[in-house]
Write an enzyme that holds these catalytic residues in place. Sequence first.
Site, PDB file in Angstrom:
ATOM      1  N   LYS A   1      -4.788 -57.191  -3.758  1.00  0.00           N
ATOM      2  CA  LYS A   1      -3.562 -57.284  -4.019  1.00  0.00           C
ATOM      3  C   LYS A   1      -3.187 -58.662  -3.526  1.00  0.00           C
ATOM      4  O   LYS A   1      -2.532 -59.374  -3.994  1.00  0.00           O
ATOM      5  CB  LYS A   1      -2.580 -56.347  -4.200  1.00  0.00           C
ATOM      6  CG  LYS A   1      -2.638 -55.105  -5.176  1.00  0.00           C
ATOM      7  CD  LYS A   1      -1.718 -54.560  -5.530  1.00  0.00           C
ATOM      8  CE  LYS A   1      -2.116 -53.551  -6.791  1.00  0.00           C
ATOM      9  NZ  LYS A   1      -1.183 -52.587  -7.112  1.00  0.00           N
TER      10      LYS A   1
ATOM     11  N   LYS B   1     -12.171 -53.071 -11.604  1.00  0.00           N
ATOM     12  CA  LYS B   1     -11.309 -51.896 -11.977  1.00  0.00           C
ATOM     13  C   LYS B   1     -10.545 -52.360 -13.201  1.00  0.00           C
ATOM     14  O   LYS B   1      -9.630 -53.141 -13.076  1.00  0.00           O
ATOM     15  CB  LYS B   1     -10.605 -51.277 -10.688  1.00  0.00           C
ATOM     16  CG  LYS B   1      -9.679 -50.005 -11.156  1.00  0.00           C
ATOM     17  CD  LYS B   1      -9.168 -49.574  -9.859  1.00  0.00           C
ATOM     18  CE  LYS B   1      -7.737 -50.176  -9.898  1.00  0.00           C
ATOM     19  NZ  LYS B   1      -6.683 -49.178  -9.947  1.00  0.00           N
TER      20      LYS B   1
ATOM     21  N   LYS C   1      -3.553 -51.877 -14.735  1.00  0.00           N
ATOM     22  CA  LYS C   1      -2.486 -52.008 -15.830  1.00  0.00           C
ATOM     23  C   LYS C   1      -1.770 -53.270 -15.715  1.00  0.00           C
ATOM     24  O   LYS C   1      -1.087 -53.961 -16.408  1.00  0.00           O
ATOM     25  CB  LYS C   1      -1.729 -50.934 -15.934  1.00  0.00           C
ATOM     26  CG  LYS C   1      -0.849 -50.677 -14.737  1.00  0.00           C
ATOM     27  CD  LYS C   1       0.396 -49.724 -14.857  1.00  0.00           C
ATOM     28  CE  LYS C   1      -0.102 -48.309 -13.908  1.00  0.00           C
ATOM     29  NZ  LYS C   1       0.106 -48.801 -12.554  1.00  0.00           N
TER      30      LYS C   1
HETATM   31  P1  ATP Z   1      -1.716 -51.623 -10.701  1.00  0.00           P
HETATM   32  O1  ATP Z   1      -2.486 -52.333 -11.873  1.00  0.00           O
HETATM   33  O2  ATP Z   1      -0.348 -51.783 -10.766  1.00  0.00           O
HETATM   34  O3  ATP Z   1      -2.500 -51.545  -9.293  1.00  0.00           O
HETATM   35  P2  ATP Z   1      -3.379 -49.317 -11.351  1.00  0.00           P
HETATM   36  O4  ATP Z   1      -3.549 -49.418 -12.969  1.00  0.00           O
HETATM   37  O5  ATP Z   1      -4.464 -49.728 -10.794  1.00  0.00           O
HETATM   38  O6  ATP Z   1      -2.215 -50.134 -11.354  1.00  0.00           O
HETATM   39  P3  ATP Z   1      -1.982 -47.320 -10.138  1.00  0.00           P
HETATM   40  O7  ATP Z   1      -0.751 -46.937 -10.512  1.00  0.00           O
HETATM   41  O8  ATP Z   1      -2.511 -47.953  -8.831  1.00  0.00           O
HETATM   42  O9  ATP Z   1      -2.872 -47.891 -11.561  1.00  0.00           O
HETATM   43  O10 ATP Z   1      -3.083 -45.773 -10.259  1.00  0.00           O
HETATM   44  C1  ATP Z   1      -2.286 -44.533 -10.697  1.00  0.00           C
HETATM   45  C2  ATP Z   1      -3.671 -43.608 -10.839  1.00  0.00           C
HETATM   46  O11 ATP Z   1      -4.484 -43.881 -11.709  1.00  0.00           O
HETATM   47  C3  ATP Z   1      -4.303 -43.502  -9.436  1.00  0.00           C
HETATM   48  O12 ATP Z   1      -4.429 -42.063  -9.274  1.00  0.00           O
HETATM   49  C4  ATP Z   1      -5.539 -44.463  -9.543  1.00  0.00           C
HETATM   50  O13 ATP Z   1      -6.659 -43.936  -8.845  1.00  0.00           O
HETATM   51  C5  ATP Z   1      -5.670 -43.948 -11.192  1.00  0.00           C
HETATM   52  N1  ATP Z   1      -6.378 -45.049 -11.673  1.00  0.00           N
HETATM   53  C6  ATP Z   1      -6.001 -46.528 -11.858  1.00  0.00           C
HETATM   54  N2  ATP Z   1      -6.919 -47.237 -12.408  1.00  0.00           N
HETATM   55  C7  ATP Z   1      -8.091 -46.528 -12.783  1.00  0.00           C
HETATM   56  C8  ATP Z   1      -9.230 -46.778 -13.287  1.00  0.00           C
HETATM   57  N3  ATP Z   1      -9.548 -47.885 -13.662  1.00  0.00           N
HETATM   58  N4  ATP Z   1     -10.049 -45.942 -13.344  1.00  0.00           N
HETATM   59  C9  ATP Z   1      -9.790 -44.551 -12.751  1.00  0.00           C
HETATM   60  N5  ATP Z   1      -8.930 -44.276 -12.392  1.00  0.00           N
HETATM   61  C10 ATP Z   1      -7.782 -45.178 -12.082  1.00  0.00           C
END
Ligand code: ATP
Length: 338
Positions: free
Chosen positions: A120, A202, A205
Site C-alpha cells: 500500500k 491479489k 476492491k
Molecule cells: P483493499 O483493496 O481496501 O485493501 P481488499 O479487497 O484487499 O481491500 P480487505 O478489506 O483488506 O479487502 O479484506 C477483507 C477480507 O477479505 C480479508 O479476510 C481478506 O483476507 C479477504 N480478501 C481480500 N481480498 C481477497 C482475495 N483477493 N482473495 C481472497 N480473500 C481476500
Amino acid sequence: MNQPQELQNKKTILSAVQPSGILTIGNYLGAIRNWNLLQEQYNCYFCVADLHAITVRQVPAELRKRTYEAFAVYMACGLDPEKNTLFVQSHVPCHAELAWVLNCYTMFGELSRMTQFKDKSARHSENINAGLFTYPALMAADILLYGADYVPVGQDQLQHIELARDVANRFNNLYSDTFVIPEGLLPKAGAKVMSLADPTKKMSKSDENPMAYVSILDPKDVIVKKFKRAVTDSGSEVKRGEDKAGINNLITIYSAFTGKSPEEVEKEFEGQGYGAFKLAVGETVADTLAPVQDKFNALMGDKPYLESLMKKGSEQAYRRASKTLSKVYRKVGFAQVK
Ligand code: ATP
Ligand code: LTN
C-alpha cells in the site's frame, strides 16, 4: 459473564472487512462466505472496519455510504444479526483505545516487514501515514478485545494474525495471562482470488481499474463482460499450469462457486476453448450473486432498520470489549477510579 450457557461453551470468532470499496468476490470467497458456515457453531463478531479504511484517503460521503453497504452485504450474504454480533468498528471506542496500548508493545521492525504495508505504501506513495504503518496493532486490538479463538480471513491477512499472536504473547508474558492467542482460519477454496486484469496480483476492491475485480453488486452483464475480458495466458486449453496464472485463477473461482474440484472443472471443459469457459464462469458467478443482490437492495431501502441493527450490535460488542480493555488498563498500571 452474564451470557447464556450455550455461548459460554462456544469458541469465539472475529473478522472484518474494510469499507474501502464495494466488496468483491475475493472478499466473498476469502472471508464472508466462510463466516456464514461458522455462525451456527461459534460465538461470532463481524465488524465493518471503518477505522482501518482511513489509512488510505477516502471521500467522506462515500466512506459513510460504503459502511452501510458493507453492513447490508454481510446480511445479504446470510449473516444473521440475531445469531452474530454485527457492528461498525468506530461505534465501539475500545478498538482505538486498545490499539494505542498495543502500539506500545509492537516493534518498528515487526511492522516494517508487513507485506500489506509495503504494497500500500508503494501504491499510495504520496500518503505513507503513520496509521498505515501501525495498522496491524489496530487489527490486533480488534481480535484481542473479543478473546477470539479463530479469525477467518483470506491468505493475505495471515501475516497480520501472526503479528497479533506475537503481540498477545508478549503482553501475556510481561504481565499475566490476559489475551487469548488467536488462530487464522482459511477457506477450503478461494483463499486468494487474483485480479482479472493482472492475475499475478491479489484481487482488491480498491484497485483503480474496475476490470480487475468483480464486485458482489455488479449486474450480470457487467460480470459476464469482466470475465470475458479477463487476462488469460497464451494457449487455449482449460488446464492448470505453472505459467498459467490467468486460467488457474478462473479455475479457482469456478471451482469455489460450484463446489467442483479443479480436476472436475478441467474435465468438464475438455476440448472447449477459453471463450466458452469464461462465459460459464461469468454466468455461474452472476447467478449465485443474484439472490444476494436482491436481499441487499431490500436492506438498503430500509436505513432505519440497518441503523437499529448497528446500534444493537455495537452495544453488544461494547459489553464484551470494555471488559478486556479495563483488564488491560489495570495490568499496565493506569489508575482506575470507580
Ligand atoms: P483493499 O483493496 O481496501 O485493501 P481488499 O479487497 O484487499 O481491500 P480487505 O478489506 O483488506 O479487502 O479484506 C477483507 C477480507 O477479505 C480479508 O479476510 C481478506 O483476507 C479477504 N480478501 C481480500 N481480498 C481477497 C482475495 N483477493 N482473495 C481472497 N480473500 C481476500
Ligand atoms: N486487515 C483486514 C481487515 C481487518 C480484519 C480485522 C480482519 C481489520 N480488522 C480483524 C480480521 C480481523 C484487511 O485489510 N483485510
